[in-house]
Design a protein around this motif. Sequence first.
Motif, short mmCIF file in Angstrom:
data_model
loop_
_atom_site.label_atom_id
_atom_site.label_comp_id
_atom_site.label_asym_id
_atom_site.label_seq_id
_atom_site.Cartn_x
_atom_site.Cartn_y
_atom_site.Cartn_z
N ILE A 27 0.75 -1.24 -0.03
CA ILE A 27 0.09 0.10 0.12
C ILE A 27 0.91 1.19 -0.08
N GLY A 194 -6.16 0.53 0.11
CA GLY A 194 -5.68 -0.83 -0.65
C GLY A 194 -4.42 -0.30 -1.43
N THR A 199 -7.04 -0.17 -5.41
CA THR A 199 -8.20 0.83 -4.93
C THR A 199 -9.27 1.16 -6.09
N ILE A 237 -10.42 -2.46 4.05
CA ILE A 237 -8.93 -2.47 3.89
C ILE A 237 -8.86 -3.79 2.94
N ALA A 238 -8.06 -3.68 1.90
CA ALA A 238 -7.95 -4.78 0.80
C ALA A 238 -6.55 -4.80 0.54
N GLY A 239 -6.03 -5.92 0.39
CA GLY A 239 -4.63 -6.19 -0.08
C GLY A 239 -3.74 -6.62 1.10
N THR A 241 -2.53 -6.65 4.43
CA THR A 241 -2.96 -6.19 6.08
C THR A 241 -1.89 -5.98 6.65
N VAL A 269 -10.46 -10.40 -4.60
CA VAL A 269 -9.59 -9.58 -3.81
C VAL A 269 -8.74 -10.53 -2.99
#
Length: 497
Positions: A27, A194, A199, A237-239, A241, A269
Amino acid sequence: MSLFASPAMTPRPPKAATSNDMTSRAIAAGSVPPIAAKTADPFDRAGLYMPVALRSRLPRLATSSFLVAGDIASYLVAYFVVLSFFPSGLEGTLAERTFTIAAFAAIILYTSAGLYPGYRLHDHEHLRRRTVAGVKVAVLAAFGAIILPEGERLLLAVIGFLALGLIVQPFGHWLARSLCWKLGIWGERAVVIGGGDLTPALVAHFKNHWQYGIRPEAISLDSLEALPDGGPSIAVIAGATGALAPDLAAMRRKFAEVILLSDTPSLKVSGLRPADVGGEIGIRLINSGSSLNSDLVRRILDLAIAIPASIVVAPFIAFAAAAIYAIDPGPVFFWHTREGRSGKPVHVLKLRTMYQDAEQRLEAVFRDDPNMRAEWLSHFKLKDDPRVLPVIGHMLRSSSIDELPQLANIIAGQMAIVGPRPFPEYHLSAMDSEFRDKRRSVTPGLTGLWQISERSNADIELQQQLDEFYIDNRSLWFDCQILLSTIPAVFKRRGAY
């Protein structure tokens, strides 16, 4: 199951999350704008000023009120329909009070089940919660029939009233939800955090699928502290963590809800699914198993639908068969070998919608038109297919009537009503071997998730994602929702050719 993981997250990221293939996407600060342009607040447009706390709660309250009004209107429709079927003696005060109490009890149960406004719930979860609430009220009505002097006479009418309400309510819910969207009060603002390449796709996804109640705003980690009071209450939140571990505790203090995004039906995802582990929030990687009981219930439902349906559609199949023979004399049915459960071959029965020399026509098209060949390799279908019989062929394919003979496959146990479509070998060969193994774990179906989502517009990658999402989240309620959505999808004919 909800589209998302549980609404709170522990500060420690789960180990499973760091092993996912999406964690390779860092990110990057500044990879997205500090914050996307906000949707104009309807109260600002109206020139109204009110405290921040009230402003944040009022849209949700207004939305819930519209949805309740939609359900009340649906019950009114059900009431008048029931009167038309049971006119004798049901016009009295007792009947009206009974129906009113039943509707009031159902709406209270809907409220306790979180259906007002019901943000971030799949349609099949809405269906499950509404049905469970309706069954509870029906059980209470049965007890009332034993106690009340005239209860037995009203019991059947009350059950019919509740059942009709469940049928009408999705339409009323859709109208109320659409009205709220038009007024700009549907959904809750959410920041999307993300990878820079992920995103924009997520923001576009939630804008296109606004029904989930997410109003996305792209943001970078550096801009979190600059968010004003009364801003977005949700963080998605994505990707990767793992990179966010130091910030999760602060994010939980800042946002009312922190969501770790899992797979969506048309946007992959991660391979994670939410789990409630001993009362604490956890993430686990699981394989979608199949229990003997659920398979038995599915089989019973398949037969209960397929046998009467085959009797009803028999005249339509006969008429279509006669039209096919009149245009291109020859066999009107054909068997096509497809891959079924556990890799066993399934001989799928279909009405013939193409000329008998279809393969030769296709080869000639590929030789003369490279663009048609490219379209075929992407979708394994052609919008202007020279093999299809004029008029009747296109009509049967767009309406899916050519698939109706597969009810015989369902009765024989080779197929199910709902499941991944059985593809030809040339179609399956374009998919990776791991996914093909997953497809073999379930029975192929007459209709499925991608049929009601994209149909022929879906390319190979999207078809695979939709089928994989269905298999991972497979349930009887999901099957019921797909089945209910198949009829409007067929009438719309979007992506069907």
